[in-house]
Scaffold this motif. Structure first.
Motif, PDB file in Angstrom:
ATOM      1  N   ARG A 385     -16.344 -82.988 -79.098  1.00 22.77           N
ATOM      2  CA  ARG A 385     -16.936 -81.735 -78.619  1.00 22.77           C
ATOM      3  C   ARG A 385     -18.429 -81.897 -78.345  1.00 22.77           C
ATOM      4  NH1 ARG A 385     -17.656 -76.160 -82.126  1.00 22.77           N
ATOM      5  NH2 ARG A 385     -18.641 -74.939 -80.465  1.00 22.77           N
ATOM      6  N   ASN A 388     -18.785 -84.025 -75.128  1.00 26.10           N
ATOM      7  CA  ASN A 388     -18.432 -83.238 -73.939  1.00 26.10           C
ATOM      8  C   ASN A 388     -19.501 -82.220 -73.600  1.00 26.10           C
ATOM      9  OD1 ASN A 388     -15.950 -84.470 -73.389  1.00 26.10           O
ATOM     10  ND2 ASN A 388     -14.880 -83.218 -74.895  1.00 26.10           N
ATOM     11  N   ALA A 425     -14.008 -89.340 -73.753  1.00 26.07           N
ATOM     12  CA  ALA A 425     -15.154 -88.446 -73.565  1.00 26.07           C
ATOM     13  C   ALA A 425     -16.443 -89.247 -73.407  1.00 26.07           C
ATOM     14  CB  ALA A 425     -15.260 -87.482 -74.745  1.00 26.07           C
ATOM     15  N   HIS A 429     -18.581 -88.859 -69.939  1.00 23.33           N
ATOM     16  CA  HIS A 429     -19.892 -88.201 -70.016  1.00 23.33           C
ATOM     17  C   HIS A 429     -20.994 -89.186 -70.383  1.00 23.33           C
ATOM     18  CE1 HIS A 429     -18.021 -84.222 -69.705  1.00 23.33           C
ATOM     19  NE2 HIS A 429     -17.097 -84.669 -70.541  1.00 23.33           N
TER      20      HIS A 429
END
Length: 1315
Positions: A385, A388, A425, A429
């Motif tokens: 999280r 991201n 992720a 990113h």
């Protein structure tokens, strides 16, 4: 009127009828139910005439309604509630004016205060009572559907939901006023606050309060409580009450979180968040474990709160870190993520915020290796999280990435899945580059590092020059000349000079001292000793200051810093790319895990890695391709969608550009692809070609252009193009002539691989057409395709192209697939090839002629073998199928022509018998042709003696290509008939064992596998020779052997025997691929009933053989894997007995230790333990050996941990017995037990009555009694009868041994009877 009493809020309702303190209000008269309607009417009239202060007079009436609330009529309750609402509203209207005027007397203040307290008390208590009644009615009465639900409530208020909101609004209006001034010193009594808040909390306990339809009521309650917290000092009470609500009402987690967030942000009471967090943080793990549902409520509450007010939680989040080891760890981690994402992210953080961010990240990082798997998984999800949301600092990327790659090997599937998600992720990113290839980053990094080194060297040179010429050296150099100049200037002169000096002095005073010093230093450096320091000189003629001169150096330093940052960026990018590449190798192996979710995540990761051009990412994309055949629909759809995303959805400005991109992508995938990869890809691509679209048409056009060479294309891309065209079947069939002219024309010798792939494409298309019912698709013998093939094969014989072999095999295969009379074509081809070879031999003269002759002979023999193999296949497949088709047509035609008969059923049965016999006749016909005609008087038979001579004379024919071709061709000849196979089987196995060429041995194994399928009875005696190749010194031979034997065993072609121990040894093979194949062999074999269970004794016997000399660690590793397949309790019990019996025949200490280790690897249960005790005599004399004692002791330790109390005592006794024998020896322990038994017998004799023993004494010293009839009966089985020994041979031998022992027992019993 002077009011002499005060209204004191009671603890309970009944306290108001009791006499209290002086001047305390007491209810004088509690009205009966019958009196209430009339008094309520009077209350209404008084309210209209006197206003809200009438409550002082009619308090008893409303109080009586509360007392009789359960028995009073609903209308009375409604009227009372309405009156109390009007009183509170009246007070809300009248009080603002009185409070603002400031002219209230003591009597009026007391009067207003009593009215407020009385009305609020009555309204809150009545609300609580009605809420309880409403909830009770909803429980007792089952709710019905539709609009009838409200009517079913019966005795309750019909519109209680709307009434609740009205009550809360009235309380809000009143409490928002500054009514605290009514109390002495503005100190509101705690009872008043509790009266209001308890009513609100009572309403919150309603199960439907968290529903969407109750949002307005919920917001009103939060608003009232917010006023109480802010104005009436209810913060501590609210904290305690929120904790209590969470403990008892799990559904209120989101409601309490919304309430606390509202109080913190809208009412400015931020301290309440910290107080609640401290209350939760002070709870011990034991308390949380006991609360059960309360823990879930705390977790949900904190998670919701961190989403709503993350910035308020930062100062107090440390109090919850202690619970990372407890029950609320998930919510604590979620809160940390919320704070990091929403508050502590970005580059504009101050030092304090940055320190907090780093502290939280360190806390997360510590728990990546937490002892609990769910915590590890949660930490990885939190990091995902954060990544991201782009909230992870750049300095943490490499470190967290390395830890995440390590979690790919976690034992928990959930952790592995979370680790894959986090890595995906990271790639998606990443702040570095859209291309993450370490290979592409190496050259730029080396270039920039070299540039940085040059810049640093130049800076060092500059610093060295400055350091050598110091200020002291400069002063020493200029001092003599400077002294002479000063002395000359100081000599007496004219007055003008003195005046000039005074002017100079005055000018110096006007300037600052710093400017003067700098100007003097500059003149000294430039040896301008006679210059005067004047204001004019400073303003106009002064040279640049030293600071300005150093500006060039500062510019160099800034460039150096930029270069250092660039190099560091490239290093970080390369390190990140290497970590990603390291993870790819691990995740690729996860593509074939049994857990569907892990496989899906692995597929998505491979797609992400490929999109970012990570090195070796195409390996994962290719490896997941066979999953299109997966039986799991979810996995199959994931793979298909992944390939569509990567290859079949190209980007481009127009259709032509998209088609070029799509073809490029597919061509890159087809390069060096195996046949299996092509078949898997066809499953995906064929769907694309089946759709009619502009893109599909454009793609086909681009493929034809590449294949035909209209555009300059690499050879690999041309081959990929023809294979892709083969997936569009209808396109290829209509352009067969084009394929022949392009790939099989005059330039065929330039690229045999292109010709081979073209033949594969044509064969696959025609095979698909031939599978349809009807007349088979065949081409005439004079077709241009066959003339091209014959010419290409003949031309290749006199060349030494390494790819001609594969082309020739596909050409012969295609001839038998498509030609009308393939045997005639191939016979001519063999004859032509033989003539060409003879011509080559007769020419001679060249130095390398002998080598060329051997190469040509090898190619001719290869051609013979291919023709023999496909001739047999043609007879058994094509000719047999054609015979069945013609027979079916004939029978169908006869059946139509034949008139219907009365005995239709009998006729059908007869036809069925005739059909079955006809099919058998056809099979026998084909077999007879193979045995008698294929090798008699034709070209094939002419080459058989030559093949045998080459294979049997390796010294004379030592050329590797010739030997390889001859052995392979001989095995193909042996497929023709059993006679040829029997005649040459010994020769083939001799080649298998003695050939020095690994490729010959590997090819022979494959050929023998085919022969085993075709002639199993002939090959059965040679099975040990096949298993022997599993220990071959060449890895390629071992790989081929394990693959062939796996197929033969799993398809039940070959019986599984003790030689499987050779496969078990391959579990430790240094080649990972061979070890994985061996593991797959046992995984598949375990699916067969009792297969491994039956084999284990033989495997243990062979591997523990001293002559093999296997290391103890290797034996333990193999056994650990094999015993993992024994899961049935009955099998375990039987194996315990068999292994214990094996101790009797074991001869060496090492064999004892291996047997003991094998026993310890079993999951022994209670029944197995009993078997272990029963077989004590088998191994008790070996317990002095540590290798036997320790494994058996570990069995007892495992049993003791999970044993019941009664069974645990037996296990402990067994342990003591083991230890005693190990330390003292079996003989000493037996002597002690014997002495103890004798002592027990003597003590028992002393305590036993004498007459009981006299029965046995009468028989002592007497002769044997005569036998009577009862003595001739077969004796009963004794409990102490020794069990038959169990051997470790195959199952058949074991059954024979058991039958022999049974016969032996019968013979003994018979002898006893005769005696």
């Amino acid at each position: 009127m002077f009011m002499s009493w005060d209204f004191i809020l009671p603890v309970c309702l009944g306290d108001l009828v009791k006499s209290g303190a002086v001047n305390q209000y007491v209810v004088q008269d509690v009205l009966s139910v019958k009196q209430l309607p009339s008094h309520i009417n009077s209350f209404k009239a008084a309210l209209r005439s006197q206003g809200p202060l009438c409550i002082l007079e009619y308090f008893d009436t409303a109080y009586s309604v509360l007392q009789h609330c359960r028995t009073v009529d609903v209308a009375v309750k409604e009227d009372t509630l309405e009156l109390l609402i009007q009183v509170v509203r009246g007070l809300s209207v009248s009080l603002p004016t009185l409070l603002l005027s400031g002219s209230l007397s003591a009597v009026d203040r007391k009067q207003q205060l009593n009215a407020v307290k009385m009305s609020v008390f009555l309204l809150c208590k009545l609300t609580e009572t009605l809420e309880s009644d409403s909830y009770r009615e909803t429980i007792v009465t089952a709710p019905s559907k539709g609009r009838k639900k409200d009517k079913v409530a019966g005795k309750g208020l019909l519109q209680w939901d709307s009434e609740r909101e009205t009550i809360l609004q009235c309380l809000t209006q009143l409490l928002q006023l500054d009514i605290r001034t009514l109390w002495s010193l503005s100190l509101v009594e705690e009872e008043f606050v509790s009266c209001v808040t308890c009513c609100c909390y009572k309403l919150l306990e309603n199960p439907t309060i968290s529903h969407v339809k109750s949002k307005s009521t919920r917001d009103a309650i939060i608003h009232v409580l917010g006023i109480m917290v802010k104005k009436y000092n209810h913060m501590l009470g609210a904290c305690v009450k929120v904790i209590q609500l969470l403990q008892h009402f799990e559904q209120l987690a989101s409601v309490c979180a919304a309430a606390v967030a509202s109080w913190s942000s809208e009412y400015g009471v931020k301290a309440i968040v910290g107080e609640i967090m401290r209350e939760i943080g002070q709870k011990s793990s034991e308390e949380l474990a006991r609360e059960g549902s309360g823990v879930k409520a705390f977790s949900s509450f904190l998670s919701e709160l961190s989403t709503l007010v993350p910035e308020t939680m930062i100062p107090n989040i440390s109090v919850l870190l202690t619970h990372l080891e407890g029950e609320v760890q998930s919510c604590v981690l979620y809160r940390i993520a919320s704070v990091l994402v929403r508050v502590l992210s970005g580059d504009k953080l101050d030092d304090s915020a940055r320190a907090s961010r780093d502290r939280f990240l360190d806390t997360l990082q510590e728990h990546i290796h937490d002892a609990h798997s769910h915590v590890r998984a949660r930490v990885l999800q939190v990091y995902a999280r954060i990544v991201n949301s782009k909230a992870l600092p750049l300095c943490k990327y490499t470190e967290v990435m390395e830890l995440t790659v390590g979690r790919l090997g976690d034992k928990s599937v959930h952790v592995c899945k979370s680790a894959i998600q986090l890595l995906a992720a990271f790639i998606a990113h990443n702040p570095y580059s859209c291309k993450l290839s370490s290979v592409d980053l190496t050259k730029p990094l080396e270039k920039e590092m070299a540039k940085l080194k040059e810049m640093r060297d130049s800076q060092k040179d500059f610093a060295f020059v400055v350091a050598v010429i110091t200020a002291a050296d400069l002063w020493d150099a200029m001092k003599p000349e400077l002294e002479m100049t000063v002395k000359a200037q100081l000599e007496p002169g004219s007055e003008e000079e003195d005046n000039e000096d005074e002017e100079e002095t005055g000018g110096d005073e006007e300037r600052s001292d710093r400017d003067t010093a700098l100007q003097i230093a500059q003149f000294l450096r430039e040896s301008k000793y006679r210059y005067q320091v004047t204001p004019e000189a400073v303003s106009s003629d002064a040279p640049p200051t030293p600071q300005k001169e150093g500006g060039g150096n500062e510019g160099g330093e800034s460039e150096l810093k930029k270069q250092e940052m660039l190099v560091q960026y490239l290093k970080d990018t390369e390190s990140f790319a290497l970590q990603v590449e390291r993870s790819i190798a691990v995740i690729n192996n996860m593509l074939y895990w049994k857990t569907t979710t892990v496989v899906q995540e692995a597929v998505q990761f491979c797609v992400t890695a490929f999109e970012f051009s990570v090195a070796n990412s195409v390996c994962g994309v290719r490896k997941m391709l066979p999953l299109v055949w997966s039986t799991d629909v979810t996995i199959k759809d994931s793979v298909i969608q992944a390939y569509r995303r990567l290859y079949l959805n190209p980007h481009g400005d127009n259709t032509r550009a998209k088609a070029q991109t799509l073809v490029d992508n597919l061509s890159d995938l087809m390069i060096d692809a195996s046949l299996g990869t092509v078949q898997c890809l066809e499953e995906i691509v064929s769907e694309f070609f089946s759709s009619e679209s502009a893109l599909q048409t454009s793609v086909v056009q681009v493929l034809w252009e590449r294949f035909s060479g209209k555009r300059e294309t690499k050879a690999l891309h041309r081959r990929a193009a023809v294979l892709l065209l083969g997936m569009a079947r209808e396109v290829v069939l209509s352009n067969l002539d084009t394929l022949c002219s392009v790939a099989l024309g005059e330039k065929v010798a330039e690229d045999y691989l292109l010709a081979r792939d073209t033949l594969i494409t044509i064969a696959n298309i025609t095979d698909h057409v031939r599978q349809s019912k009807g007349v088979p698709f065949r081409l005439p013998m004079d077709h241009h395709l066959f003339s091209c093939l014959s010419q290409a094969i003949a031309d290749g014989l006199v060349q030494s192209d390494p790819h001609w072999q594969t082309f020739m095999e596909q050409a012969v295969r295609l001839i038998y697939f498509l030609a009308e009379s393939p045997d005639q074509l191939c016979s001519r081809l063999l004859q032509r090839s033989a003539h060409l070879l003879l011509e080559q031999i007769t020419e001679g003269g060249e130095p390398n002629q002998s080598q060329l002759q051997e190469s040509g002979l090898a190619q001719v023999l290869s051609l013979c073998g291919a023709v023999a193999f496909w001739q047999v296949s043609h007879l058994e497949r094509s000719v047999s199928a054609e015979l069945r088709r013609r027979r079916g047509e004939k029978e169908e035609k006869e059946e139509k022509e034949k008139a219907p008969d009365a005995n239709d059923s009998c006729v059908e049965e007869e036809l069925g018998l005739v059909g079955a016999s006809a099919e058998d006749t056809e099979v026998e016909f084909i077999r007879k042709i193979c045995e008698t005609e294929l090798l008699s008087g034709n070209m094939l038979s002419a080459f058989l003696p030559l093949l045998v001579k080459v294979c049997s004379s390796p010294g004379k024919y030592s050329h590797s290509q010739l030997t390889t071709a001859a052995c392979l061709a001989l095995s193909q000849y042996m497929m023709i008939s059993p006679a040829v196979c029997k005649d040459n089987i010994r020769l083939l196995f001799t080649v298998l064992e003695k050939s020095p060429l690994p490729v010959v041995r590997a090819n022979t194994i494959v050929a023998l596998g085919d022969l085993t399928v075709r002639f199993p009875n002939i090959l059965e005696p040679w099975t040990p020779n096949l298993y022997a190749r599993l220990s071959d010194e060449s890895a390629s031979v071992r790989l081929t052997a394990i693959m062939v034997l796996t197929q033969l065993v799993l398809k039940d072609v070959m019986k599984v025997k003790g030689q499987v121990s050779e496969v078990a040894v391959l579990l430790l093979d240094p080649e990972p691929h061979i070890a994985s194949l061996a593991l797959n062999f046992f995984n598949e074999l375990s699916a067969k009933d009792n297969a491994i269970y039956n084999l284990l004794p033989d495997i243990i016997s062979r591997l523990s053989d001293p002559e093999r000399g296997m290391k103890e660690e290797d034996f333990n590793t193999i056994m650990k894997q094999l015993f993992s397949y024994i899961t049935k309790e009955r099998q375990t019990e039987s194996l315990v007995e068999k292994l214990c019996q094996r101790f009797r025949t074991a001869k060496t200490e090492r064999q004892w230790a291996d047997l003991a280790v094998s026993l310890s690897l079993l999951s022994v249960c209670e029944r197995g333990f009993k078997k272990l005790q029963e077989c004590w005599d088998c191994y008790s004399d070996k317990l002095t050996e540590p290798g036997v004692y320790q494994p058996l002791l570990s069995i007892a330790a495992k049993l003791r941990r999970r044993a019941k109390p009664q069974f645990k005592a037996h296990v402990e006794d067994y342990e003591k017995r083991l230890t005693a024998v190990h330390t003292k020896g079996l003989e000493n322990v037996d002597n002690e037990e014997r002495e103890q038994q004798m002592g027990d017998t003597q003590s028992q004799n002393l305590q036993t009555p004498r007459p009981h023993k006299s029965v046995r004494k009468t028989t002592r010293g007497r002769g044997k009694p005569k036998l009577d009839d009862s003595d001739l009966v077969t004796p009963r089985k004794s409990r102490s009868r020794p069990k038959p020994a169990i051997t470790f041979s195959s199952d058949e031998e074991e059954e024979d041994g058991q039958s022999l022992s049974h016969d032996y027992r019968i013979l003994v019993y018979f002898m006893l009877i005769v005696q």
